[in-house]
Design a protein around this motif. Structure first.
Motif, mmCIF file in Angstrom:
data_model
loop_
_atom_site.group_PDB
_atom_site.id
_atom_site.type_symbol
_atom_site.label_atom_id
_atom_site.label_comp_id
_atom_site.label_asym_id
_atom_site.label_seq_id
_atom_site.Cartn_x
_atom_site.Cartn_y
_atom_site.Cartn_z
ATOM 1 N N TYR A 1 8.222 11.443 -19.314
ATOM 2 C CA TYR A 1 7.156 11.847 -20.919
ATOM 3 C C TYR A 1 7.344 11.713 -22.164
ATOM 4 O O TYR A 1 6.683 12.315 -22.870
ATOM 5 N N GLY A 2 8.467 10.341 -22.324
ATOM 6 C CA GLY A 2 8.389 10.267 -23.237
ATOM 7 C C GLY A 2 9.207 10.717 -24.415
ATOM 8 O O GLY A 2 9.219 12.129 -24.123
ATOM 9 N N ASP A 3 8.886 10.438 -25.924
ATOM 10 C CA ASP A 3 9.006 11.257 -27.039
ATOM 11 C C ASP A 3 8.786 12.645 -27.670
ATOM 12 O O ASP A 3 7.794 12.851 -26.525
ATOM 13 N N GLY B 1 6.840 1.947 -14.853
ATOM 14 C CA GLY B 1 5.732 2.704 -15.505
ATOM 15 C C GLY B 1 5.677 1.748 -16.895
ATOM 16 O O GLY B 1 6.336 1.153 -17.532
ATOM 17 N N TYR B 2 4.584 2.410 -17.547
ATOM 18 C CA TYR B 2 4.803 2.318 -19.227
ATOM 19 C C TYR B 2 3.448 2.855 -19.646
ATOM 20 O O TYR B 2 2.696 4.182 -19.246
ATOM 21 N N GLU B 3 3.651 3.290 -20.578
ATOM 22 C CA GLU B 3 3.247 4.265 -21.640
ATOM 23 C C GLU B 3 3.186 3.910 -22.817
ATOM 24 O O GLU B 3 3.682 3.383 -23.709
ATOM 25 N N LEU B 4 1.300 4.354 -22.856
ATOM 26 C CA LEU B 4 1.002 3.266 -24.418
ATOM 27 C C LEU B 4 0.185 4.690 -24.982
ATOM 28 O O LEU B 4 -0.957 5.080 -24.531
ATOM 29 N N ALA C 1 6.408 2.456 -24.389
ATOM 30 C CA ALA C 1 7.087 2.249 -23.852
ATOM 31 C C ALA C 1 7.475 1.598 -22.669
ATOM 32 O O ALA C 1 6.032 1.839 -21.902
ATOM 33 N N GLY C 2 7.842 1.409 -21.712
ATOM 34 C CA GLY C 2 8.185 0.765 -19.933
ATOM 35 C C GLY C 2 9.084 1.841 -19.524
ATOM 36 O O GLY C 2 10.369 2.588 -20.845
ATOM 37 N N PHE C 3 9.158 2.164 -17.933
ATOM 38 C CA PHE C 3 10.350 3.528 -18.077
ATOM 39 C C PHE C 3 10.301 2.456 -16.535
ATOM 40 O O PHE C 3 9.488 2.260 -16.029
ATOM 41 N N ALA C 4 11.384 2.893 -15.481
ATOM 42 C CA ALA C 4 12.200 3.130 -14.208
ATOM 43 C C ALA C 4 12.556 4.371 -14.084
ATOM 44 O O ALA C 4 13.837 4.643 -15.003
ATOM 45 N N ALA D 1 12.248 2.386 -22.646
ATOM 46 C CA ALA D 1 12.782 1.989 -23.734
ATOM 47 C C ALA D 1 11.631 2.501 -24.214
ATOM 48 O O ALA D 1 10.375 1.661 -24.253
ATOM 49 N N SER D 2 11.543 2.554 -25.731
ATOM 50 C CA SER D 2 10.364 3.404 -26.772
ATOM 51 C C SER D 2 10.142 2.484 -27.693
ATOM 52 O O SER D 2 11.156 2.118 -28.152
#
Length: 726
Positions: free
Chosen positions: A147-149, A385-388, A418-421, A439-440
């Protein structure tokens, strides 16, 4: 008492462990799952028992038993979560495992909710109503990969309803509740605007056919404020008693959902709208003389308005009849406004009103997508996945946190990409592993990287062991970057060169469950450790002239041990838990000449909770009781009386412990179409708590010197719900 509580909990734990082994011999074919299917942090929806994360669930049944109307109403019973309301602003803040709301990510259907500081953080949980909520899922610990930052302390995921079993469902609800001992059914125009809490809701759902579903809902929550020692808005004596101890506020929540689903494809669109109005009545009255010698008293009052729009589109599809794609797209806005006006109190009419002023505004665009099930194998799968997200934050010179040179405004953009795996490995030996990486990239800060490793080992059919380690970062928020309050009394500045905070957590959780005849038991024992580096704090650079600045100087650690047990026998559901949680900070004596770090040892707080639900099917009646005890907490605070130009001095402050007890009786009539719930909140009548952190300064929670105005005392409620399904 604490030692006795811990002894009792662990005696139960190890007794249960022995019974689990015995039950395994008696009934090895049965696996008991006492909780719901969860989606938080999973590749796809699955049971709590199979999840690699330890997910805590607040079910729809718990929400009904507590007659909860907002998320804040039900979260306070959870261990290591504290909801702190503010009497002055009407907002609430959440604290999880020792960290405040800036570190807790609040999601609705896996989408971060917009707030004043961006996406998902510092969310006021009293602004989220529960009419359309199916369950609430909680994961504690760093969730940076998923879930990122800003997901350092964990996530709270609010899952909404998206289907019904019948063709039509119409639900109507009315709830009346006292505020402490104050209540009026209607307005008494000669004395007050009214008293109590008045709630109404309407929801209509329609299954159009086997593929299509639609629903709309509307909720009004009218909190008339808490008078306490004050005397309301129409009081016109110059004694400082005009107004309310807790400000009146009114909320309107509306939502609409349209969903289509088939075997390999589903899509839904959800729109929601919030409007909140808060009224501030100034206790200070100013006299005014008219030419004829008449005299009146006027007050400078303020109306505050918050409006929030949320649009969410979700697509869940199988690509090439194999790869699963789950994509979310969201646009959200939140805007805060105010109108100042002059009010003639004896005449009870407005003299003048200023134009509406927008002082805080946030607009966000968000998208998150995951691809999984590439191999379609149970033993191995992976997800990419990706997150923007792109946020635009605005504040003008009227915002209380900001004061700008030349009376200017701030309008800034923050974007994160961000991209995540991750990969999920399942073995025949009962061991499951999930390593992950994210990586963000941000338009203002250096790239940030997050790592995680989840593991789960099945000890036997009825028990398992989870171990999780993960990292997360937190970007500086709008206040920390851009605050600039400089006048004759203050010098408080943000820093646009702040670095993101970085932290990690590790946890181990043991779960065991068994079934012996009609007895079901589930037990959890867990421990968690968290560390945060480069923590941003408001530092006193010069105690003499109150010079403050946000700096990356602090270090934070927390460690805790928790245990939770659920027992079910026939229609009785009993739950008991306890936790011992410690927090340690590195503090700084920071001045022009001194830069010494003070190592703060771990300071522990004990908590326990218990709930009992008993259903009598013959009477369609459920009796419920929820109890939570929170021990005293301590923290070091700045000693403004003894600090000087040579050194900043800290002192140990203490907030006294307290206990919360809620109870209700819920009864159904006419095949449960009509439901009546009566009950009481805060039965132990907790109001002000002694808190020595406020002994030298004014309290933002409205308490007197040395106290914290945390609750407004015992209250009673009656809830009527009519449900028509056909």
């Amino acid at each position: 008492m604490k030692k006795f509580g811990w002894c009792l909990i662990f005696i139960i734990s190890f007794t249960q462990f022995g019974l689990a082994q015995e039950a395994e011999v008696i009934d090895t074919t049965q696996v008991v799952d006492l909780t719901d299917v969860v989606i938080t942090g999973q590749y796809s929806a699955q049971s709590v028992n199979k999840s690699l994360y330890h997910v805590e669930v607040i079910s729809a049944e718990d929400i009904k038993n507590q007659a909860g109307n907002t998320v804040a109403d039900v979260l306070n019973q959870n261990l290591n979560i504290q909801i702190t309301p503010s009497a002055d602003s009407g907002d609430s803040t959440v604290e999880m495992i020792g960290l405040d709301g800036a570190y807790v990510k609040v999601l609705v259907d896996n989408i971060p909710l917009v707030g004043d500081s961006g996406m998902g953080n510092n969310i006021d949980l009293t602004k989220i109503n529960l009419d359309n909520v199916e369950r609430i899922e909680i994961v504690k610990g760093a969730m940076g990969v998923d879930y990122g930052d800003n997901a350092l302390a964990g996530v709270i995921n609010i899952v909404t309803k998206k289907n019904i079993k019948t063709d039509w469902k119409i639900s109507m609800m009315v709830q009346e509740e006292t505020v402490g001992n104050e209540y009026d059914w209607y307005e008494n125009s000669g004395v007050s605007k009214g008293k109590g809490r008045h709630i109404q809701a309407l929801e209509v759902g329609k299954k159009i056919n086997d593929n299509w579903y639609a629903s709309v809902g509307l909720n009004r929550n009218d909190f008339q404020g808490f008078w306490g020692e004050k005397k309301g808005r129409k009081h016109f004596e110059q004694d400082g008693l005009r107004g309310y101890e807790w400000l009146p506020k009114e909320q309107w929540n509306a939502n609409a959902i349209l969903r289509y689903h088939s075997k390999n494809f589903s899509i839904f669109y959800k729109a929601s709208y919030l409007f909140e109005e808060i009224h501030y009545y100034n206790p200070l009255l100013n006299p005014q003389l008219f030419p004829g010698g008449e005299r009146t008293l006027y007050a400078s009052d303020v109306d505050y308005y918050t409006s929030r729009w949320s649009h969410h589109l979700n697509i869940d599809a199988k690509l090439f009849d194999k790869i699963r794609y789950n994509g979310d797209f969201s646009y959200q806005t939140q805007e805060r406004k105010f109108e100042s006006y002059v009010y003639d109190v004896p005449a009870r009419n407005e003299i003048s009103r200023d134009d509406e002023n927008v002082y805080l505004s946030t607009k966000t665009y968000y998208s998150r997508g995951t691809f999984s099930n590439f191999l379609n194998r149970k033993l191995f799968d992976f997800q990419v996945g990706y997150e923007l997200d792109h946020a635009n934050g605005f504040a003008n010179n009227a915002a209380t946190e900001f004061g700008f040179e030349n009376q200017g405004n701030i309008d800034r953009e923050l974007g994160t990409y961000a991209g995540f795996a991750s990969a999920e490995i399942n073995t025949h030996a009962g061991l499951s592993l999930r390593p992950g990486f994210r990586a963000s990239f941000n338009n203002r800060f250096n790239p940030q990287y997050s790592f995680s490793l989840n593991s789960k080992f099945d000890l036997n059919r009825n028990s398992n062991l989870r171990a999780v380690i993960g990292t997360a970062n937190r970007y500086p928020n709008f206040t920390e970057l851009y605050t600039h309050v400089v006048d004759s009394n203050h010098d408080i500045r943000g820093d646009e060169n702040l670095n993101p905070e970085n932290g990690y957590s590790s946890s181990i959780q043991w779960n065991s469950r068994f079934k012996l005849g009609q007895i079901k038991w589930e037990a959890n024992i867990s421990t968690i450790y968290m560390n945060v580096d480069d923590r941003i704090e408001l530092v006193n650079l010069n105690p003499t002239n109150a010079t403050f600045k946000y700096l990356n100087i602090d270090e934070f650690q927390s460690w805790g041990l928790s245990t939770d047990h659920q027992f079910k026998w026939k229609q009785l559901n009993f739950r008991i838990g306890a936790s011992l949680f410690g927090v340690s900070k590195s503090l700084y004596s920071y001045s022009y000449e001194v830069d010494d770090r003070i190592e703060d040892e771990f300071r522990y707080t004990f908590q326990s909770n218990m709930s009992i639900n008993y259903t009598i099917p013959k009477w369609a009646t459920t009796v419920s009781m929820y109890y939570k005890q929170t021990g005293k907490t301590t923290e070091y605070v700045l000693d403004t009386e003894n600090s000087n130009t040579d050194q900043t001095v800290f002192r140990l402050a203490e907030r006294e412990g307290f206990s919360m007890l809620d109870a209700s009786i819920r009864k159904g009539f006419y095949k449960n179409r009509f439901e009546v719930t009566v009950g009481a909140r805060n039965i132990l009548d907790v109001t002000n708590l002694r808190n020595t952190a406020f002994s030298n300064t004014s309290d933002g929670h409205g308490g007197s010197d040395g106290t914290m105005n945390l609750f407004y005392g015992r209250s009673y409620f009656l809830k009527l719900n009519y449900k028509l399904e056909f």
